[in-house]
Design a protein around this motif. Structure first.
Motif, PDB file in Angstrom:
ATOM      1  N   LEU A 202       0.847  -1.174  -0.023  1.00 34.56           N
ATOM      2  CA  LEU A 202      -0.094  -0.239  -0.204  1.00 34.56           C
ATOM      3  C   LEU A 202       1.210   0.636   0.264  1.00 34.56           C
ATOM      4  CD1 LEU A 202      -3.275   1.736   0.592  1.00 34.56           C
ATOM      5  CD2 LEU A 202      -2.775   0.957   2.923  1.00 34.56           C
ATOM      6  N   VAL A 203       2.231   0.982   0.904  1.00 36.20           N
ATOM      7  CA  VAL A 203       3.239   2.624   1.259  1.00 36.20           C
ATOM      8  C   VAL A 203       3.391   2.861  -0.281  1.00 36.20           C
ATOM      9  CG1 VAL A 203       4.765   2.642   1.516  1.00 36.20           C
ATOM     10  CG2 VAL A 203       3.119   1.863   3.353  1.00 36.20           C
ATOM     11  N   GLU A 204       4.072   2.014  -1.132  1.00 36.49           N
ATOM     12  CA  GLU A 204       4.410   1.598  -2.331  1.00 36.49           C
ATOM     13  C   GLU A 204       3.619   2.368  -3.897  1.00 36.49           C
ATOM     14  OE1 GLU A 204       6.028  -2.049  -3.185  1.00 36.49           O
ATOM     15  OE2 GLU A 204       7.810  -2.148  -2.093  1.00 36.49           O
ATOM     16  N   SER A 205       2.516   1.581  -3.174  1.00 34.78           N
ATOM     17  CA  SER A 205       1.248   2.328  -4.753  1.00 34.78           C
ATOM     18  C   SER A 205       0.900   3.842  -3.960  1.00 34.78           C
ATOM     19  CB  SER A 205       0.183   1.284  -3.561  1.00 34.78           C
ATOM     20  OG  SER A 205      -0.161  -0.369  -4.868  1.00 34.78           O
ATOM     21  N   LEU A 206       0.539   4.137  -2.899  1.00 31.84           N
ATOM     22  CA  LEU A 206       0.980   5.687  -3.033  1.00 31.84           C
ATOM     23  C   LEU A 206       1.945   6.362  -3.287  1.00 31.84           C
ATOM     24  CD1 LEU A 206      -0.711   5.278   0.719  1.00 31.84           C
ATOM     25  CD2 LEU A 206      -1.709   5.885  -1.252  1.00 31.84           C
ATOM     26  N   HIS A 207       3.073   5.623  -3.180  1.00 33.45           N
ATOM     27  CA  HIS A 207       4.206   6.226  -3.555  1.00 33.45           C
ATOM     28  C   HIS A 207       4.440   6.654  -4.879  1.00 33.45           C
ATOM     29  CE1 HIS A 207       8.925   7.156  -4.406  1.00 33.45           C
ATOM     30  NE2 HIS A 207       8.710   7.789  -3.227  1.00 33.45           N
ATOM     31  N   LYS A 208       4.014   5.673  -5.725  1.00 32.45           N
ATOM     32  CA  LYS A 208       3.415   5.868  -7.172  1.00 32.45           C
ATOM     33  C   LYS A 208       2.781   7.169  -7.272  1.00 32.45           C
ATOM     34  CE  LYS A 208       5.359   0.752  -8.032  1.00 32.45           C
ATOM     35  NZ  LYS A 208       4.307  -0.602  -8.614  1.00 32.45           N
ATOM     36  N   ILE A 209       1.011   6.557  -6.420  1.00 28.42           N
ATOM     37  CA  ILE A 209       0.038   8.136  -7.094  1.00 28.42           C
ATOM     38  C   ILE A 209       1.112   9.179  -6.759  1.00 28.42           C
ATOM     39  CG2 ILE A 209      -1.512   8.740  -6.336  1.00 28.42           C
ATOM     40  CD1 ILE A 209      -2.415   5.916  -6.055  1.00 28.42           C
ATOM     41  N   LEU A 210       2.237   9.701  -5.865  1.00 28.21           N
ATOM     42  CA  LEU A 210       2.438  10.715  -5.451  1.00 28.21           C
ATOM     43  C   LEU A 210       4.017  11.097  -6.847  1.00 28.21           C
ATOM     44  CD1 LEU A 210       2.903  10.639  -2.120  1.00 28.21           C
ATOM     45  CD2 LEU A 210       1.487  11.679  -3.005  1.00 28.21           C
ATOM     46  N   GLY A 211       3.867  10.009  -7.817  1.00 26.97           N
ATOM     47  CA  GLY A 211       4.854  10.406  -8.737  1.00 26.97           C
ATOM     48  C   GLY A 211       6.364   9.693  -8.839  1.00 26.97           C
ATOM     49  N   GLY A 212       6.082   9.037  -7.524  1.00 29.46           N
ATOM     50  CA  GLY A 212       7.198   8.400  -7.699  1.00 29.46           C
ATOM     51  C   GLY A 212       8.558   9.012  -7.555  1.00 29.46           C
ATOM     52  N   ASN A 213       8.559  10.359  -6.849  1.00 27.09           N
ATOM     53  CA  ASN A 213       9.790  11.120  -6.530  1.00 27.09           C
ATOM     54  C   ASN A 213      10.487  10.190  -5.025  1.00 27.09           C
ATOM     55  OD1 ASN A 213      11.123  12.340  -6.185  1.00 27.09           O
ATOM     56  ND2 ASN A 213      10.469  14.258  -6.417  1.00 27.09           N
ATOM     57  N   GLN A 214      11.987  10.650  -5.572  1.00 24.53           N
ATOM     58  CA  GLN A 214      12.597  10.334  -4.343  1.00 24.53           C
ATOM     59  C   GLN A 214      12.344  10.683  -3.513  1.00 24.53           C
ATOM     60  OE1 GLN A 214      13.285   6.534  -4.846  1.00 24.53           O
ATOM     61  NE2 GLN A 214      12.812   6.512  -6.935  1.00 24.53           N
ATOM     62  N   THR A 215      12.588  11.900  -3.363  1.00 23.28           N
ATOM     63  CA  THR A 215      12.519  12.936  -2.768  1.00 23.28           C
ATOM     64  C   THR A 215      11.252  13.126  -1.059  1.00 23.28           C
ATOM     65  OG1 THR A 215      11.459  15.175  -3.650  1.00 23.28           O
ATOM     66  CG2 THR A 215      13.544  14.705  -3.569  1.00 23.28           C
ATOM     67  N   LEU A 216      10.727  12.063  -1.591  1.00 21.87           N
ATOM     68  CA  LEU A 216       9.204  11.823  -0.582  1.00 21.87           C
ATOM     69  C   LEU A 216       9.135  10.044  -0.537  1.00 21.87           C
ATOM     70  CD1 LEU A 216       6.495  13.428  -3.014  1.00 21.87           C
ATOM     71  CD2 LEU A 216       7.776  15.005  -0.973  1.00 21.87           C
ATOM     72  N   THR A 217       8.236  10.109   1.411  1.00 21.73           N
ATOM     73  CA  THR A 217       8.133   9.302   2.045  1.00 21.73           C
ATOM     74  C   THR A 217       7.349   8.871   2.166  1.00 21.73           C
ATOM     75  OG1 THR A 217      10.870   9.304   1.814  1.00 21.73           O
ATOM     76  CG2 THR A 217       9.497   7.762   3.337  1.00 21.73           C
ATOM     77  N   VAL A 218       6.362   8.195   1.628  1.00 16.61           N
ATOM     78  CA  VAL A 218       5.098   7.953   2.473  1.00 16.61           C
ATOM     79  C   VAL A 218       5.096   6.951   3.679  1.00 16.61           C
ATOM     80  CG1 VAL A 218       2.690   7.257   2.030  1.00 16.61           C
ATOM     81  CG2 VAL A 218       4.053   8.177   0.306  1.00 16.61           C
ATOM     82  N   ASN A 219       4.816   7.420   4.737  1.00 21.49           N
ATOM     83  CA  ASN A 219       4.994   7.302   6.575  1.00 21.49           C
ATOM     84  C   ASN A 219       3.038   7.087   6.774  1.00 21.49           C
ATOM     85  OD1 ASN A 219       8.008   7.053   6.632  1.00 21.49           O
ATOM     86  ND2 ASN A 219       6.917   8.824   5.859  1.00 21.49           N
ATOM     87  N   VAL A 220       2.914   5.590   7.265  1.00 13.90           N
ATOM     88  CA  VAL A 220       2.135   5.079   8.510  1.00 13.90           C
ATOM     89  C   VAL A 220       1.515   5.659   9.665  1.00 13.90           C
ATOM     90  CG1 VAL A 220      -0.301   3.517   8.445  1.00 13.90           C
ATOM     91  CG2 VAL A 220       1.401   3.788   6.266  1.00 13.90           C
ATOM     92  N   GLU A 221       0.787   6.430   9.786  1.00 16.37           N
ATOM     93  CA  GLU A 221       0.827   6.501  11.263  1.00 16.37           C
ATOM     94  C   GLU A 221       0.371   5.749  12.348  1.00 16.37           C
ATOM     95  OE1 GLU A 221       1.429   9.532  14.556  1.00 16.37           O
ATOM     96  OE2 GLU A 221       2.288   9.819  12.265  1.00 16.37           O
ATOM     97  N   GLY A 222      -1.245   5.090  11.417  1.00 20.15           N
ATOM     98  CA  GLY A 222      -1.621   4.763  12.415  1.00 20.15           C
ATOM     99  C   GLY A 222      -2.871   4.053  11.482  1.00 20.15           C
ATOM    100  N   VAL A 223      -3.539   1.934  11.483  1.00 16.07           N
ATOM    101  CA  VAL A 223      -4.380   1.554  11.266  1.00 16.07           C
ATOM    102  C   VAL A 223      -5.236   1.600  12.397  1.00 16.07           C
ATOM    103  CG1 VAL A 223      -4.787  -0.038   9.771  1.00 16.07           C
ATOM    104  CG2 VAL A 223      -2.077   1.202   9.371  1.00 16.07           C
ATOM    105  N   LYS A 224      -7.014   1.872  11.862  1.00 13.25           N
ATOM    106  CA  LYS A 224      -7.962   1.732  12.878  1.00 13.25           C
ATOM    107  C   LYS A 224      -8.416   1.160  12.083  1.00 13.25           C
ATOM    108  CE  LYS A 224     -10.058   4.280  14.366  1.00 13.25           C
ATOM    109  NZ  LYS A 224     -10.493   6.067  15.112  1.00 13.25           N
ATOM    110  N   THR A 225      -9.473  -0.468  12.419  1.00 16.00           N
ATOM    111  CA  THR A 225     -10.635  -0.933  12.346  1.00 16.00           C
ATOM    112  C   THR A 225     -12.025   0.297  12.110  1.00 16.00           C
ATOM    113  OG1 THR A 225     -11.924  -2.871  12.227  1.00 16.00           O
ATOM    114  CG2 THR A 225     -11.091  -2.524  14.119  1.00 16.00           C
ATOM    115  N   MET A 226     -13.127   0.320  11.499  1.00 14.32           N
ATOM    116  CA  MET A 226     -14.175   0.700  11.123  1.00 14.32           C
ATOM    117  C   MET A 226     -15.052  -0.189  11.482  1.00 14.32           C
ATOM    118  SD  MET A 226     -13.312   4.173   8.936  1.00 14.32           S
ATOM    119  CE  MET A 226     -14.698   4.790   9.136  1.00 14.32           C
ATOM    120  N   PRO A 227     -16.580   0.500  11.424  1.00 17.25           N
ATOM    121  CA  PRO A 227     -17.740  -0.345  11.276  1.00 17.25           C
ATOM    122  C   PRO A 227     -17.933  -0.464   9.722  1.00 17.25           C
ATOM    123  CG  PRO A 227     -18.519   1.430  12.694  1.00 17.25           C
ATOM    124  CD  PRO A 227     -16.963   1.603  12.578  1.00 17.25           C
TER     125      PRO A 227
END
Length: 500
Positions: A202-227
């Motif tokens: 998922l992080v890699e896919s989001l990085h590709k959506i952002l253009g695959g710029n090497q200066t950008l790093t996508v980080n996950v702050e938290g994951v939480k379940t919902m109804p």
């Protein structure tokens, strides 16, 4: 057909819900409910109308402040979409907290609604009063159409009308994250376990959506379940400059990028159903929001909700319109309750583990204390031998003579029969007796000390003496009772002779 005054059924499918067809979900192309040559409308109406309520919520949970409406998505601001006649997407400054001007169409809508509820002129007889009551019932439910005039289209009753009774006001937690934190919420239509197992992809896919710029790093702050098998993922993007410094991309900037048409379609392919920037409300925005009650909410109820706010600094009142919104909040509350229970179970397990570690540590401390004492004795013996070798050939000094006198005194006290040595000998003899009886009769684990046995004998003797004294008192009382009985028997014949 609902509440027909003699008109024939239309060409569409019949309404299976019976007389109150306006509350069903069947799509029909039949003639209007009252069949008075009103324009034919085709549509679907649910129990609380066809518009899905996505507005005015701070989140999918009461504690996170994320949602599909006002919430933390200040960059998009779905506004009061759940309480208006049309859901709108606006920016923060273009109408999220502004009050729209009242148009002539809205004025006519209010007039038509009042006419449908109070004085319809559809039939011109006493049936208009029944029709008014029916329109009032539909307005209270928040669904259906109100017919009041042959020449004017009927009024559409939605949950946003002021007369809908299925409304309440709750409270949601305001977000406290700043724009500089760069937190953006993505809601996926996938389960939490699936998201966690594929988090790296998922992080890699989001990085590709952002253009695959090497200066950008996508980080996950938290994951939480919902109804409803949804999952909330909080991300932020770190941008690194050529000089080595780094900073987080602001939440509004990242959210604006995600809202672009091509980017949004790519996110939808990943399963993202909603995205929003998690930023706090400014005091001016909170004030503007509290001053203007949402559409369809009575100002008096809104003012009372502000007064009853348990924590005005952290909570903000939000309206709940219809059972769907109430069910959503109930699911969120159940979800949070499960999360709290899970956290309590984890804390309980940690406490149990800490207690076990404490017990083990205490046992190790006692063991180390015994080892320290043994090493101290060995060290003392080594020092004694070393001191003897060092002092060999020298005359006894005054301080050594004084120390020898003190040691002799202590030795005499220890050797005294009534002092420590006697007690030590007694303890040694008891230990030997225990070992002897333990070897001869292993089943006898306990014995009674002589002093304790003597005390027990003395106590039993006192008890025996007390019982003997009590028995003597009882015997004396029995003799007295016999004497009294004998006297009574002698007095009975005398009394008989007197009264004869």
């Amino acid at each position: 057909m609902a509440f027909n005054f003699g008109a024939t059924a239309g060409a569409g499918a019949a309404n299976p819900t019976g007389a109150f067809g306006g509350f069903g979900t069947t799509t029909t192309t039949a003639a209007p409910a009252f069949s008075f040559s009103a324009p034919t409308n085709t549509g679907t109406s649910g129990l609380f109308g066809a518009t899905q309520n996505k507005g005015f919520g701070f989140g999918t949970s009461f504690g996170t402040g994320t949602g599909t409406g006002l919430g933390s998505g200040l960059g998009t601001g779905l506004g009061f979409g759940g309480f208006g006649t049309q859901q709108q997407q606006t920016t923060l400054g273009s109408g999220l907290f502004s009050q729209p001007a009242q148009t002539p169409a809205q004025s006519n809508q209010l007039i038509n609604t009042a006419s449908a509820l109070s004085a319809p002129t559809l039939l011109g007889d006493e049936r208009d009063a029944i029709l008014a009551k029916w329109n009032q019932l539909q307005a209270f439910w928040g669904t259906g159409k109100g017919y009041f005039n042959n020449n004017i289209a009927p009024v559409e009753f939605t949950q946003e009308n002021p007369f809908c009774r299925f409304k309440a006001v709750g409270y949601s937690l305001m977000p406290n994250n700043k724009d500089e934190d760069g937190l953006v919420v993505l809601v996926f239509n996938r389960k939490e376990t699936e998201i966690r197992s594929q988090q790296q992809q998922l992080v890699e896919s989001l990085h590709k959506i952002l253009g695959g710029n090497q200066t950008l790093t996508v980080n996950v702050e938290g994951v939480k379940t919902m109804p409803d098998d949804q999952t909330e993922v909080i991300i932020y993007v770190v941008e690194r400059s050529p000089n080595g410094t780094s900073r987080r991309v602001p939440a509004t900037t990242l959210y604006a990028h995600f809202e672009q048409a091509n980017i949004k379609s790519s996110l939808q392919q990943l399963g993202v159903s909603l995205s929003m920037a998690r930023t706090e409300l400014s005091p001016a925005q909170v004030k503007q929001l509290l001053q203007n009650p949402p559409a369809g909410v009575d100002p008096i109820i809104w003012e009372q909700a502000k007064v009853d706010n348990p924590d005005p600094d952290k909570l903000i009142p939000v309206p709940m319109v219809g059972f769907k919104e109430l069910l959503r909040r109930l699911k969120v509350q159940d979800q949070m309750t499960k999360q709290h229970q899970t956290r309590l179970d984890i804390i309980s397990e940690d406490i149990s583990e800490l207690q076990k570690n404490q017990t083990t540590t205490m046992a190790k401390i006692a063991q180390y204390k015994r080892k320290l004492m043994a090493l101290s004795h060995r060290t003392l013996q080594v020092l004694i031998k070393q001191e003897i070798q060092r002092k060999s050939g020298y005359a006894i000094q005054a301080d050594e003579e004084q120390l020898r006198v003190q040691l002799d005194t202590i030795q005499c006290e220890l050797n005294a029969p009534t002092q420590f040595k006697g007690r030590l000998n007694e303890l040694m003899s008891q230990i030997r007796m225990q070992n002897h009886f333990g070897a001869v009769r292993a089943e006898e684990r306990y014995y009674i000390d002589a002093d304790l046995l003597r005390e027990i004998k003395q106590h039993l003797k006192q008890q025996q003496e007390g019982l003997s004294h009590l028995i003597s008192i009882i015997k004396d009382d029995l003799e007295d009772i016999k004497l009294i009985e004998h006297g009574l028997n002698e007095s009975i014949p005398i009394r008989g002779g007197v009264f004869s």
